[in-house]
Design a protein around this motif. Structure first.
Motif, PDB file in Angstrom:
ATOM      1  N   ILE A  87     -95.108 -84.834  32.590  1.00 34.33           N
ATOM      2  CA  ILE A  87     -94.995 -85.982  32.951  1.00 34.33           C
ATOM      3  C   ILE A  87     -96.032 -87.003  32.716  1.00 34.33           C
ATOM      4  O   ILE A  87     -97.085 -86.447  32.359  1.00 34.33           O
ATOM      5  N   SER A  88     -95.903 -88.048  32.543  1.00 29.20           N
ATOM      6  CA  SER A  88     -96.887 -89.306  32.249  1.00 29.20           C
ATOM      7  C   SER A  88     -97.862 -89.373  33.469  1.00 29.20           C
ATOM      8  O   SER A  88     -97.593 -89.175  34.554  1.00 29.20           O
ATOM      9  N   LYS A  89     -98.726 -90.187  33.202  1.00 26.35           N
ATOM     10  CA  LYS A  89     -99.809 -90.493  34.276  1.00 26.35           C
ATOM     11  C   LYS A  89     -99.150 -91.531  35.295  1.00 26.35           C
ATOM     12  O   LYS A  89     -99.235 -91.228  36.589  1.00 26.35           O
ATOM     13  N   LYS A  90     -98.356 -92.392  34.741  1.00 29.49           N
ATOM     14  CA  LYS A  90     -97.563 -93.133  35.517  1.00 29.49           C
ATOM     15  C   LYS A  90     -96.518 -92.648  36.367  1.00 29.49           C
ATOM     16  O   LYS A  90     -96.545 -93.034  37.816  1.00 29.49           O
ATOM     17  N   VAL A 144     -94.741 -90.238  41.735  1.00 28.02           N
ATOM     18  CA  VAL A 144     -94.119 -89.156  42.485  1.00 28.02           C
ATOM     19  C   VAL A 144     -95.095 -88.490  43.458  1.00 28.02           C
ATOM     20  O   VAL A 144     -94.432 -88.210  44.510  1.00 28.02           O
ATOM     21  N   PHE A 145     -96.474 -88.314  43.336  1.00 29.91           N
ATOM     22  CA  PHE A 145     -97.016 -87.610  44.099  1.00 29.91           C
ATOM     23  C   PHE A 145     -98.305 -88.223  44.725  1.00 29.91           C
ATOM     24  O   PHE A 145     -98.596 -87.904  45.890  1.00 29.91           O
ATOM     25  N   VAL A 146     -98.684 -89.379  44.465  1.00 33.24           N
ATOM     26  CA  VAL A 146     -99.864 -90.098  44.947  1.00 33.24           C
ATOM     27  C   VAL A 146     -99.201 -90.623  46.347  1.00 33.24           C
ATOM     28  O   VAL A 146     -98.211 -91.175  46.206  1.00 33.24           O
ATOM     29  N   ASN A 147    -100.007 -90.526  47.484  1.00 31.18           N
ATOM     30  CA  ASN A 147     -99.653 -91.180  48.758  1.00 31.18           C
ATOM     31  C   ASN A 147     -98.295 -90.466  49.333  1.00 31.18           C
ATOM     32  O   ASN A 147     -97.759 -90.816  50.150  1.00 31.18           O
TER      33      ASN A 147
END
Length: 143
Positions: free
Chosen positions: A26-29, A34-37
């Motif tokens: 998966i890309s950074k975006k 999906v995962f941050v916060n």
């Protein structure tokens, strides 16, 4: 000559089909989306220092590079039940993280791959780490 032409045509038609199932990390975006916060809970098998442990864990990643996690177990182990640390996401979507206690506080590197119902996690050495099921990812810190 006709056989060579037919063979070449068939090879050209079949070649893309053989690569259709190749996983792309998966890309950074996408990682951030999906995962941050969010809190993500793993399946019950996690690779640790060359050993597999059958303990699911939950992790929360904020948008400032901090990560918190807890092992979902009540059993007595020599592994601390909770830990926190730091993470960064490379331009290509590679996850770099360092726990304060787990994995001997070494910097870890992983790639995540999008599957239909989960995210497969492989270390940068292509060793299986874990899987996060999509239905086990929730907004906010839930532990």
């Amino acid at each position: 000559m006709l056989r060579i032409a037919l063979f070449s045509l068939v090879t050209l038609l079949i070649s893309p089909l053989s690569f259709g199932a190749t996983l792309q990390s998966i890309s950074k975006k996408e990682f951030e989306h999906v995962f941050v916060n969010k809190t993500a809970t793993s399946i019950g098998t996690v690779q640790s220092d060359g050993n597999f442990i059958n303990i699911p864990f939950s992790m929360y990643m904020d948008n400032h590079g901090k990560i918190w996690a807890t092992l979902d177990t009540n059993s007595a182990t020599d592994i601390p039940k909770t830990d926190e640390g730091t993470y960064t996401i490379g331009k290509d979507g590679t996850l770099y993280l360092k726990w304060n206690h787990w994995f001997k506080s070494q910097r870890l590197c992983a790639h995540l791959f999008n599957a239909k119902d989960g995210y497969l996690v492989l270390g940068c050495n292509n060793v299986f780490q874990t899987v996060f099921m999509k239905n086990e990812i929730a907004s906010g810190k839930t532990f």
